[in-house]
Scaffold this motif. Structure first.
Motif, mmCIF file in Angstrom:
data_model
loop_
_atom_site.group_PDB
_atom_site.id
_atom_site.type_symbol
_atom_site.label_atom_id
_atom_site.label_comp_id
_atom_site.label_asym_id
_atom_site.label_seq_id
_atom_site.Cartn_x
_atom_site.Cartn_y
_atom_site.Cartn_z
ATOM 1 N N SER A 129 -3.993 -2.767 -3.361
ATOM 2 C CA SER A 129 -2.803 -2.384 -4.556
ATOM 3 C C SER A 129 -1.655 -1.880 -3.540
ATOM 4 N N GLU A 130 -2.082 -1.260 -2.317
ATOM 5 C CA GLU A 130 -1.160 -0.589 -1.628
ATOM 6 C C GLU A 130 -0.371 -1.664 -0.820
ATOM 7 N N LYS A 131 -0.742 -2.719 -0.612
ATOM 8 C CA LYS A 131 -0.368 -3.812 0.032
ATOM 9 C C LYS A 131 0.769 -4.381 -1.041
ATOM 10 N N ILE A 132 0.204 -4.713 -2.164
ATOM 11 C CA ILE A 132 1.308 -5.134 -3.178
ATOM 12 C C ILE A 132 2.504 -4.380 -3.480
ATOM 13 N N PHE A 133 2.207 -2.922 -3.585
ATOM 14 C CA PHE A 133 3.503 -2.064 -3.541
ATOM 15 C C PHE A 133 4.318 -2.207 -2.448
ATOM 16 N N ASP A 134 3.686 -2.294 -1.093
ATOM 17 C CA ASP A 134 4.447 -2.429 -0.122
ATOM 18 C C ASP A 134 5.493 -3.789 0.116
ATOM 19 N N VAL A 135 5.107 -4.832 -0.713
ATOM 20 C CA VAL A 135 5.835 -6.212 -0.439
ATOM 21 C C VAL A 135 6.690 -6.249 -1.514
ATOM 22 N N LEU A 136 6.515 -5.296 -2.458
ATOM 23 C CA LEU A 136 7.757 -5.213 -3.792
ATOM 24 C C LEU A 136 8.959 -4.580 -3.377
ATOM 25 N N LYS A 137 10.074 -5.567 -3.948
ATOM 26 C CA LYS A 137 11.357 -4.496 -4.096
ATOM 27 C C LYS A 137 11.331 -3.532 -5.013
ATOM 28 N N PRO A 138 12.107 -2.388 -4.895
ATOM 29 C CA PRO A 138 12.496 -1.444 -5.770
ATOM 30 C C PRO A 138 12.689 -2.389 -7.120
ATOM 31 N N ASN A 139 12.177 -2.030 -8.118
ATOM 32 C CA ASN A 139 12.506 -2.604 -9.440
ATOM 33 C C ASN A 139 11.767 -4.027 -9.561
ATOM 34 N N GLY A 140 10.801 -4.344 -8.520
ATOM 35 C CA GLY A 140 10.257 -5.660 -8.771
ATOM 36 C C GLY A 140 9.156 -5.324 -9.571
ATOM 37 N N ILE A 141 8.506 -6.678 -9.817
ATOM 38 C CA ILE A 141 7.288 -6.344 -10.838
ATOM 39 C C ILE A 141 6.059 -7.034 -9.993
ATOM 40 N N PHE A 142 4.952 -6.893 -10.575
ATOM 41 C CA PHE A 142 3.798 -7.317 -10.126
ATOM 42 C C PHE A 142 2.935 -7.708 -11.440
ATOM 43 N N ALA A 143 2.818 -9.050 -11.398
ATOM 44 C CA ALA A 143 2.047 -9.670 -12.541
ATOM 45 C C ALA A 143 0.587 -10.072 -12.324
ATOM 46 N N ILE A 144 -0.184 -9.664 -12.828
ATOM 47 C CA ILE A 144 -1.693 -10.091 -12.601
ATOM 48 C C ILE A 144 -2.195 -10.276 -14.010
#
Ligand code: SAH
Length: 205
Positions: A129-144
């Protein structure tokens, strides 16, 4: 060889035609997402644990700038051929997601996961979950698409507890959608849930 943390484990499954998760076609719920307001307002997409690459190639066909990552060379070899056949450009990475370098910090407007969270060692979910956060841009979305959400012993796929996953990803991301009203393939109906998280604007804490 029985270690889900190693690419050899996955290569062997792919080579033995034992990739039971493979839909042999883009995920219908993902195709719907590509048309959604969340996706269409964004462009750079990472498919994490892309497998044979059907979802990545579909996104590229629709104009997204796609990076498709998997540590299985066998899967990526297939995915590269698929992209070539479909005449689209996808940036393929044969990498262990946990070892992705800082080059990919804050890199993506969208990260998509289907059947990857349940494939990793459950003891590594916080790191994931931390790695997902790290690769996202601000305002980016994570769809799972969380799957399989029923109780089961062993894995992969390892059982996904919706509350546990929601708590983990909500530590740094904001949950904006959680719904089972998605276009699930028949054998997965009632066994999966789509969640979309957003990385808040502003500095990382
Ligand atoms: N998303 C694809 C594949 C799901 S299977 C689909 O739905 O068909 C899970 C995939 O995650 C496998 O291809 C496996 O090789 C990959 N994977 C598992 N752990 C990984 C890791 N640490 N880094 C990169 N890929 C990983």
């Amino acid at each position: 060889m029985n270690d889900v943390n190693k690419s050899e484990f996955w290569n062997e499954l792919y080579r033995n035609n034992a990739a039971a998760w493979d839909l042999k076609t883009p995920t219908p719920a993902f195709t719907d997402l590509l048309e959604s307001e969340y996706f269409s307002a964004r462009r750079t997409l990472l498919v994490v644990g892309c497998g044979y690459g059907y979802d990545a190639v579909e996104a590229a066909k629709r104009g997204f700038e796609v990076t498709a990552l998997d540590f299985s060379e066998t899967a990526i070899d297939f995915a590269k051929k698929l992209a070539q056949k479909e005449n689209v450009n996808v940036n393929f990475l044969v990498e262990d997601f946990f070892n992705l370098t800082d080059e990919y910090l804050d890199a993506f407007e969208i990260v998509f996961d289907y059947v990857t969270y349940c494939a990793i060692d459950p003891g590594r979910r916080k790191d994931y979950s931390e790695k997902i956060f790290d690769v996202l841009k601000p305002n980016g979305i994570f769809a799972i698409i969380l799957f399989p959400i029923e109780k089961r012993i062993g894995g992969p796929p390892f059982a996904v507890d919706v509350n546990e996953a929601t708590e983990l990803f909500s530590e740094k991301l904001e949950l904006i959608i959680s719904t089972d009203k998605i276009n699930s393939i028949k054998p997965r109906k009632g066994r999966e849930l789509l969640q979309i998280y957003r990385r808040p604007d502003g500095k990382k804490s």
